[in-house]
Structure formats: structure tokens, C-alpha cells
Design a protein around this motif. Structure first.
Motif, short mmCIF file in Angstrom:
data_model
loop_
_atom_site.label_atom_id
_atom_site.label_comp_id
_atom_site.label_asym_id
_atom_site.label_seq_id
_atom_site.Cartn_x
_atom_site.Cartn_y
_atom_site.Cartn_z
N ALA A 198 -7.35 21.65 -57.08
CA ALA A 198 -6.84 21.65 -55.71
C ALA A 198 -5.53 22.43 -55.62
O ALA A 198 -5.33 23.20 -54.66
N PHE A 199 -4.65 22.26 -56.59
CA PHE A 199 -3.40 23.04 -56.61
C PHE A 199 -3.70 24.53 -56.74
O PHE A 199 -3.10 25.35 -56.05
N ALA A 200 -4.62 24.89 -57.63
CA ALA A 200 -4.96 26.29 -57.84
C ALA A 200 -5.50 26.93 -56.56
O ALA A 200 -5.05 28.00 -56.16
N VAL A 201 -6.44 26.27 -55.92
CA VAL A 201 -7.04 26.82 -54.70
C VAL A 201 -6.02 26.83 -53.56
O VAL A 201 -5.91 27.82 -52.83
N GLY A 202 -5.25 25.77 -53.42
CA GLY A 202 -4.26 25.70 -52.35
C GLY A 202 -3.19 26.77 -52.47
O GLY A 202 -2.83 27.42 -51.48
N ILE A 203 -2.68 26.99 -53.66
CA ILE A 203 -1.65 28.01 -53.86
C ILE A 203 -2.23 29.40 -53.67
O ILE A 203 -1.59 30.27 -53.08
N LEU A 204 -3.46 29.60 -54.13
CA LEU A 204 -4.09 30.90 -53.95
C LEU A 204 -4.29 31.22 -52.47
O LEU A 204 -3.98 32.32 -52.01
N ILE A 205 -4.77 30.26 -51.71
CA ILE A 205 -4.97 30.47 -50.27
C ILE A 205 -3.63 30.66 -49.55
O ILE A 205 -3.48 31.55 -48.72
N ALA A 206 -2.66 29.82 -49.88
CA ALA A 206 -1.35 29.92 -49.22
C ALA A 206 -0.67 31.25 -49.50
O ALA A 206 -0.10 31.88 -48.61
N SER A 207 -0.73 31.71 -50.76
CA SER A 207 -0.07 32.97 -51.08
C SER A 207 -0.82 34.17 -50.53
O SER A 207 -0.22 35.21 -50.25
N ALA A 208 -2.12 34.05 -50.34
CA ALA A 208 -2.90 35.16 -49.80
C ALA A 208 -2.74 35.29 -48.29
O ALA A 208 -2.87 36.38 -47.74
N THR A 209 -2.44 34.20 -47.62
CA THR A 209 -2.37 34.24 -46.16
C THR A 209 -0.94 34.27 -45.61
O THR A 209 -0.77 34.36 -44.40
N VAL A 210 0.04 34.20 -46.47
CA VAL A 210 1.43 34.21 -46.00
C VAL A 210 1.78 35.58 -45.44
O VAL A 210 1.34 36.61 -45.95
N LYS A 211 2.55 35.60 -44.37
CA LYS A 211 2.99 36.86 -43.77
C LYS A 211 4.31 37.24 -44.42
O LYS A 211 5.32 36.54 -44.28
N VAL A 212 4.31 38.35 -45.13
CA VAL A 212 5.51 38.75 -45.87
C VAL A 212 6.27 39.89 -45.19
O VAL A 212 7.34 40.26 -45.63
N ASP A 213 5.75 40.45 -44.12
CA ASP A 213 6.45 41.51 -43.39
C ASP A 213 7.60 40.92 -42.60
O ASP A 213 7.45 39.95 -41.88
N VAL A 214 8.76 41.55 -42.71
CA VAL A 214 9.94 41.05 -42.02
C VAL A 214 10.31 41.95 -40.87
O VAL A 214 10.18 43.08 -40.83
N MET B 253 7.92 35.29 -60.21
CA MET B 253 7.34 36.45 -59.52
C MET B 253 7.35 36.24 -58.01
O MET B 253 7.64 37.16 -57.25
N MET B 254 7.04 35.02 -57.58
CA MET B 254 7.06 34.73 -56.15
C MET B 254 8.48 34.81 -55.58
O MET B 254 8.69 35.24 -54.46
N ALA B 255 9.46 34.39 -56.36
CA ALA B 255 10.84 34.36 -55.88
C ALA B 255 11.48 35.75 -55.86
O ALA B 255 12.22 36.06 -54.92
N PHE B 256 11.20 36.55 -56.87
CA PHE B 256 11.92 37.82 -57.01
C PHE B 256 11.05 39.06 -56.91
O PHE B 256 11.56 40.17 -56.96
N GLY B 257 9.75 38.88 -56.78
CA GLY B 257 8.85 40.03 -56.73
C GLY B 257 7.87 39.90 -55.58
O GLY B 257 8.25 39.64 -54.44
N ASP B 258 6.62 40.06 -55.90
CA ASP B 258 5.56 40.02 -54.92
C ASP B 258 5.03 38.59 -54.78
O ASP B 258 4.61 37.98 -55.77
N VAL B 259 5.02 38.08 -53.57
CA VAL B 259 4.59 36.70 -53.32
C VAL B 259 3.11 36.53 -53.66
O VAL B 259 2.71 35.53 -54.24
N ARG B 260 2.31 37.52 -53.31
CA ARG B 260 0.87 37.39 -53.55
C ARG B 260 0.53 37.40 -55.03
O ARG B 260 -0.27 36.61 -55.49
N TRP B 261 1.14 38.31 -55.78
CA TRP B 261 0.88 38.32 -57.22
C TRP B 261 1.43 37.07 -57.90
O TRP B 261 0.81 36.53 -58.83
#
Length: 93
Positions: free
Chosen positions: A77-93, A27-35
Motif C-alpha cells: 500500500a505504501f509503494a502504490v500510494g507513493i508511486l501514485i502521489a509522486s506521479a500525479t503531483v504538479k511540480v510546475d511553479v 531525491m524527492m527533496a533535492f532533485g526530481d520528485v517523480r524519480w
């Protein structure tokens, strides 16, 4: 761990975590990064819960790697880290 006649290790709940994690990664690779990040984070959270409550420890299957406390902390730690990273990533190009 238990061994089957063919030599494969019975990994138990690890398969569920791996399949959901793979779905999140796709889903991160081909769809929505946040979901995708939410799905992947949920997979790690589920793995942490299974590792925490599985008694005896061998019921956790492939999630049983180190001590129970360390396994749960690493998965959380993986769960929280991935959740924070995916929520704060800038996806607008």
C-alpha cells in the motif's frame, strides 16, 4: 531477532530498504520528485517481496513486525500510494 554483544538488533534486509528509501527521500527533496517517488516506491516494494519470501520469518529482520500478510499488504500500500502521489503531483511553479 538476534542480539549482538553490543546490544544492537540485527535488522537484516531492513537496512537495504532504509538506505534505498533514504535515497528516494533525498531525491524527492533535492532533485526530481517523480524519480524520488519511484525510488522510494521501489524500496517499499522490495521490502514487501523480502517479507513475503523470507523463511523463517526472522530472516526478514526488521521487516518482521506483524503477521506476514499484514506486513506485505502495508508495504505494498505504501509503494502504490507513493508511486501514485509522486506521479500525479504538479511540480510546475
Amino acid at each position: 531477532m538476534q542480539w549482538r554483544g553490543s546490544g544492537f538488533v540485527v535488522l537484516g534486509w531492513w537496512y537495504v530498504v532504509a538506505v534505498v528509501g533514504a535515497a528516494g527521500t533525498l531525491m524527492m527533496a533535492f532533485g526530481d520528485v517523480r524519480w524520488g517517488g519511484r525510488i522510494l516506491s521501489a524500496a517499499f516494494l522490495f521490502g514487501a517481496i523480502v517479507r513475503l519470501v523470507a523463511r523463517p520469518a526472522r530472516k526478514a529482520g526488521g521487516l518482521n513486525v506483524r503477521s506476514r500478510t499484514l506486513d506485505v499488504l502495508i508495504l505494498l500500500a505504501f509503494a502504490v500510494g507513493i508511486l501514485i502521489a509522486s506521479a500525479t503531483v504538479k511540480v510546475d511553479v
